[in-house]
Design a protein around this motif. Structure first.
Motif, PDB file in Angstrom:
ATOM      1  N   GLN A  95       0.833  -1.205   0.000  1.00  0.00           N
ATOM      2  CA  GLN A  95       0.000   0.000   0.000  1.00  0.00           C
ATOM      3  C   GLN A  95       0.868   1.254   0.000  1.00  0.00           C
ATOM      4  N   ALA A  96       1.969   1.223   0.725  1.00  0.00           N
ATOM      5  CA  ALA A  96       2.869   2.380   0.745  1.00  0.00           C
ATOM      6  C   ALA A  96       3.464   2.637  -0.634  1.00  0.00           C
ATOM      7  N   MET A  97       3.809   1.567  -1.344  1.00  0.00           N
ATOM      8  CA  MET A  97       4.358   1.721  -2.701  1.00  0.00           C
ATOM      9  C   MET A  97       3.335   2.362  -3.629  1.00  0.00           C
ATOM     10  N   GLN A  98       2.052   2.020  -3.441  1.00  0.00           N
ATOM     11  CA  GLN A  98       1.017   2.547  -4.316  1.00  0.00           C
ATOM     12  C   GLN A  98       0.798   4.048  -4.105  1.00  0.00           C
ATOM     13  N   VAL A  99       0.851   4.499  -2.872  1.00  0.00           N
ATOM     14  CA  VAL A  99       0.546   5.916  -2.596  1.00  0.00           C
ATOM     15  C   VAL A  99       1.798   6.783  -2.533  1.00  0.00           C
ATOM     16  N   PHE A 100       2.982   6.158  -2.472  1.00  0.00           N
ATOM     17  CA  PHE A 100       4.217   6.941  -2.347  1.00  0.00           C
ATOM     18  C   PHE A 100       4.380   7.991  -3.443  1.00  0.00           C
ATOM     19  N   PRO A 101       4.079   7.677  -4.728  1.00  0.00           N
ATOM     20  CA  PRO A 101       4.231   8.720  -5.753  1.00  0.00           C
ATOM     21  C   PRO A 101       3.404   9.966  -5.483  1.00  0.00           C
ATOM     22  N   PHE A 102       2.365   9.850  -4.667  1.00  0.00           N
ATOM     23  CA  PHE A 102       1.488  10.987  -4.388  1.00  0.00           C
ATOM     24  C   PHE A 102       1.832  11.619  -3.043  1.00  0.00           C
ATOM     25  N   THR A 103       3.122  11.640  -2.744  1.00  0.00           N
ATOM     26  CA  THR A 103       3.632  12.321  -1.562  1.00  0.00           C
ATOM     27  C   THR A 103       4.747  13.266  -2.004  1.00  0.00           C
ATOM     28  N   PRO A 104       5.061  14.270  -1.204  1.00  0.00           N
ATOM     29  CA  PRO A 104       6.149  15.197  -1.564  1.00  0.00           C
ATOM     30  C   PRO A 104       7.521  14.536  -1.577  1.00  0.00           C
ATOM     31  N   LEU A 105       7.625  13.288  -1.096  1.00  0.00           N
ATOM     32  CA  LEU A 105       8.904  12.595  -1.074  1.00  0.00           C
ATOM     33  C   LEU A 105       9.273  12.016  -2.435  1.00  0.00           C
ATOM     34  N   ALA A 106       8.287  11.847  -3.307  1.00  0.00           N
ATOM     35  CA  ALA A 106       8.527  11.237  -4.609  1.00  0.00           C
ATOM     36  C   ALA A 106       9.028  12.269  -5.623  1.00  0.00           C
ATOM     37  N   GLU A 107       9.673  11.769  -6.668  1.00  0.00           N
ATOM     38  CA  GLU A 107      10.121  12.645  -7.749  1.00  0.00           C
ATOM     39  C   GLU A 107       8.914  13.196  -8.498  1.00  0.00           C
ATOM     40  N   LYS A 108       8.946  14.463  -8.797  1.00  0.00           N
ATOM     41  CA  LYS A 108       7.834  15.096  -9.507  1.00  0.00           C
ATOM     42  C   LYS A 108       7.819  14.645 -10.966  1.00  0.00           C
ATOM     43  N   GLU A 109       6.617  14.422 -11.468  1.00  0.00           N
ATOM     44  CA  GLU A 109       6.461  14.078 -12.874  1.00  0.00           C
ATOM     45  C   GLU A 109       6.435  15.348 -13.727  1.00  0.00           C
ATOM     46  N   ILE A 110       5.995  16.445 -13.104  1.00  0.00           N
ATOM     47  CA  ILE A 110       5.897  17.734 -13.784  1.00  0.00           C
ATOM     48  C   ILE A 110       6.490  18.808 -12.881  1.00  0.00           C
ATOM     49  N   ASP A 111       7.486  19.513 -13.368  1.00  0.00           N
ATOM     50  CA  ASP A 111       7.989  20.696 -12.664  1.00  0.00           C
ATOM     51  C   ASP A 111       7.210  21.907 -13.160  1.00  0.00           C
ATOM     52  N   LEU A 112       6.671  22.680 -12.228  1.00  0.00           N
ATOM     53  CA  LEU A 112       5.890  23.848 -12.611  1.00  0.00           C
ATOM     54  C   LEU A 112       6.784  24.898 -13.257  1.00  0.00           C
ATOM     55  N   PHE A 264     -13.201  11.432 -12.421  1.00  0.00           N
ATOM     56  CA  PHE A 264     -12.975  10.098 -12.971  1.00  0.00           C
ATOM     57  C   PHE A 264     -13.655   9.006 -12.158  1.00  0.00           C
ATOM     58  N   ASN A 265     -14.061   9.318 -10.926  1.00  0.00           N
ATOM     59  CA  ASN A 265     -14.586   8.296 -10.018  1.00  0.00           C
ATOM     60  C   ASN A 265     -13.608   7.130  -9.881  1.00  0.00           C
ATOM     61  N   ALA A 266     -12.333   7.439 -10.008  1.00  0.00           N
ATOM     62  CA  ALA A 266     -11.246   6.486  -9.799  1.00  0.00           C
ATOM     63  C   ALA A 266     -10.121   7.256  -9.121  1.00  0.00           C
ATOM     64  N   VAL A 267      -9.568   6.702  -8.063  1.00  0.00           N
ATOM     65  CA  VAL A 267      -8.510   7.410  -7.339  1.00  0.00           C
ATOM     66  C   VAL A 267      -7.241   7.465  -8.168  1.00  0.00           C
ATOM     67  N   ALA A 268      -6.456   8.503  -7.931  1.00  0.00           N
ATOM     68  CA  ALA A 268      -5.258   8.735  -8.741  1.00  0.00           C
ATOM     69  C   ALA A 268      -4.247   7.601  -8.620  1.00  0.00           C
ATOM     70  N   TRP A 269      -4.239   6.863  -7.493  1.00  0.00           N
ATOM     71  CA  TRP A 269      -3.232   5.828  -7.289  1.00  0.00           C
ATOM     72  C   TRP A 269      -3.727   4.425  -7.674  1.00  0.00           C
ATOM     73  N   SER A 270      -4.889   4.320  -8.245  1.00  0.00           N
ATOM     74  CA  SER A 270      -5.404   3.005  -8.623  1.00  0.00           C
ATOM     75  C   SER A 270      -4.605   2.434  -9.792  1.00  0.00           C
ATOM     76  N   ASP A 271      -4.621   1.112  -9.912  1.00  0.00           N
ATOM     77  CA  ASP A 271      -3.947   0.473 -11.041  1.00  0.00           C
ATOM     78  C   ASP A 271      -4.548   0.944 -12.359  1.00  0.00           C
ATOM     79  N   PHE A 272      -5.854   1.172 -12.354  1.00  0.00           N
ATOM     80  CA  PHE A 272      -6.486   1.632 -13.582  1.00  0.00           C
ATOM     81  C   PHE A 272      -5.972   3.006 -13.994  1.00  0.00           C
ATOM     82  N   SER A 273      -5.844   3.935 -13.031  1.00  0.00           N
ATOM     83  CA  SER A 273      -5.342   5.271 -13.363  1.00  0.00           C
ATOM     84  C   SER A 273      -3.935   5.190 -13.957  1.00  0.00           C
ATOM     85  N   SER A 274      -3.123   4.292 -13.421  1.00  0.00           N
ATOM     86  CA  SER A 274      -1.778   4.106 -13.980  1.00  0.00           C
ATOM     87  C   SER A 274      -1.854   3.578 -15.403  1.00  0.00           C
ATOM     88  N   GLU A 275      -2.801   2.677 -15.634  1.00  0.00           N
ATOM     89  CA  GLU A 275      -2.986   2.132 -16.980  1.00  0.00           C
ATOM     90  C   GLU A 275      -3.446   3.214 -17.950  1.00  0.00           C
TER      91      GLU A 275
END
Length: 378
Positions: A95-112, A264-275
């Motif tokens: 579960q931690a691996m799934q939500v880790f990208p959505f924390t400030p500790l992860a590398e940003k996918e987009i730099d503003l 989307f009625n799907a959470v950002a960290w779901s496997d489907f959102s990644s797909e």
């Protein structure tokens, strides 16, 4: 010494205390098994609503696993304790691996990037207004506050569209698509629109908004507004998933920059959102910044990031924020973007491309979905 070590050997505990200890032990085992089920069942890929609903509270699982681990250490006998700890640590790690990208500790996918002074920054806003909400003035106030160039509204019935006319009049192009089943929508633009339409990409009454637009400097791009059904009794997610994947592929095949927004009625960290992201090679400004939960406004505990914004790698993001409440159960979502490929390339991290097996599987799903739509439209 923990009760688990001596529960069968000590005699000083009276019968009530022994029964209480056994009851707590049974609860600890049951909760451990429940966390194992909540972790393993979503891995099956099943579209059943109750299984897909387990994708939502991953952060809550983590918060609950910590005290449960302490309880297991204290109350269970040695053999059961180590088995339960192994299960809990495995579930917690996943579960931690799934939500880790959505924390400030992860590398940003987009730099503003910085805002532009030449008027090339566009503001896009999406709001699920909640059909039963009657606070039209709050929604109009928020729209005027951010003055979006692109506006996407969901759950708009005829009453909502009539109530918002004073603010919709300020847009050059408006698609009004009222429905009384919580799936009405409005798309409005102050940017020249080359093409726009509402399409039904499922057999259910859930429309999708498509638009092709052009900025003042001649840059063409696409906007997609989505609001599929949530996982709920009687509504599994196979059609929702196919609708979103179909939309992702349709928009991306244009070769233009794409901006996608909606509930989307799907959470950002779901496997489907990644797909979904992999299929369209989309980027998510939430990654590396935090979950930015958008629903439910009325609960401080049960809030989830289901109102999404995705962009293609050739779109630079200036800002991404959650607006103040408007009487709905969703927060507004606002993004500022620039269609500058060089700037985007310097500040966006590319997605890992799909494997050939993934492409083949997705193509199979798309053909199945197209066949379903063709049968309905005959």
């Amino acid at each position: 010494m923990a009760p688990g070590y001596r529960i069968n050997s000590i005699s000083k505990y009276d019968e009530e205390v022994l029964l209480l200890i056994k009851f707590v032990q049974a609860i600890a085992v049951l909760l451990t098994a429940s966390f194992a089920a909540a972790t393993l069942l979503p891995l099956s890929g099943s579209p059943q609503w109750w299984i897909r609903g387990m994708d939502f509270p991953r952060i809550h699982y983590l918060l609950a696993i910590v005290p449960l681990t302490a309880l297991v250490c204290w109350i269970l006998p040695p053999m059961t304790r180590w088995l339960a700890l192994t299960v809990l640590l495995s579930c917690g790690s996943y579960q931690a691996m799934q939500v880790f990208p959505f924390t400030p500790l992860a590398e940003k996918e987009i730099d503003l990037v910085s805002d532009s002074s030449d008027g090339r920054t566009l503001t896009a806003m999406s709001i699920n207004v909640l059909m039963e909400n009657e606070n039209h003035s709050a929604v109009m106030e928020r729209i005027r506050e951010f003055d979006p160039d692109l506006l996407f509204l969901m759950e708009t019935d005829a009453n909502w569209i009539n109530g918002l006319e004073p603010v919709l009049e300020g847009f050059d192009h408006v698609i009004r698509h009222p429905k009384d089943n919580h799936y009405g929508m409005v798309f409005a633009s102050k940017i020249p629109v080359k093409e726009s339409r509402i399409e039904y990409l499922t057999v259910s009454e859930t429309p999708t908004a498509f638009a092709e637009l052009e900025t003042e400097d001649g840059t063409a791009f696409r906007f997609v507004g989505l609001h599929p059904r949530p996982p709920m009794p009687g509504a599994d997610t196979d059609q929702r998933d196919d609708q979103l994947l179909y939309s992702a592929r349709f928009a991306r095949k244009s070769g233009m920059p794409v901006l996608i927004m909606g509930d989307f009625n799907a959470v950002a960290w779901s496997d489907f959102s990644s797909e979904f992201k992999r299929l369209g090679q989309y980027l998510d400004p939430r990654i590396g910044r935090g979950p930015v939960p958008s629903f439910d406004v009325n609960s401080w505990l049960m809030r989830f990031p289901i109102d999404q914004i995705y962009v293609t790698p050739d779109v630079a993001v200036v800002d991404f924020v959650r607006g103040e409440p408007v009487g709905s159960d969703h927060f507004p979502i606002i993004a500022k973007v620039r269609f500058d490929p060089d700037l985007a390339e310097a500040n966006n991290r590319l997605m890992e491309p799909l494997s050939e097996d993934q492409k083949a599987d997705l193509e199979k799903r798309m053909k199945r979905h197209q066949k379903r739509l063709d049968e309905v439209n005959r």
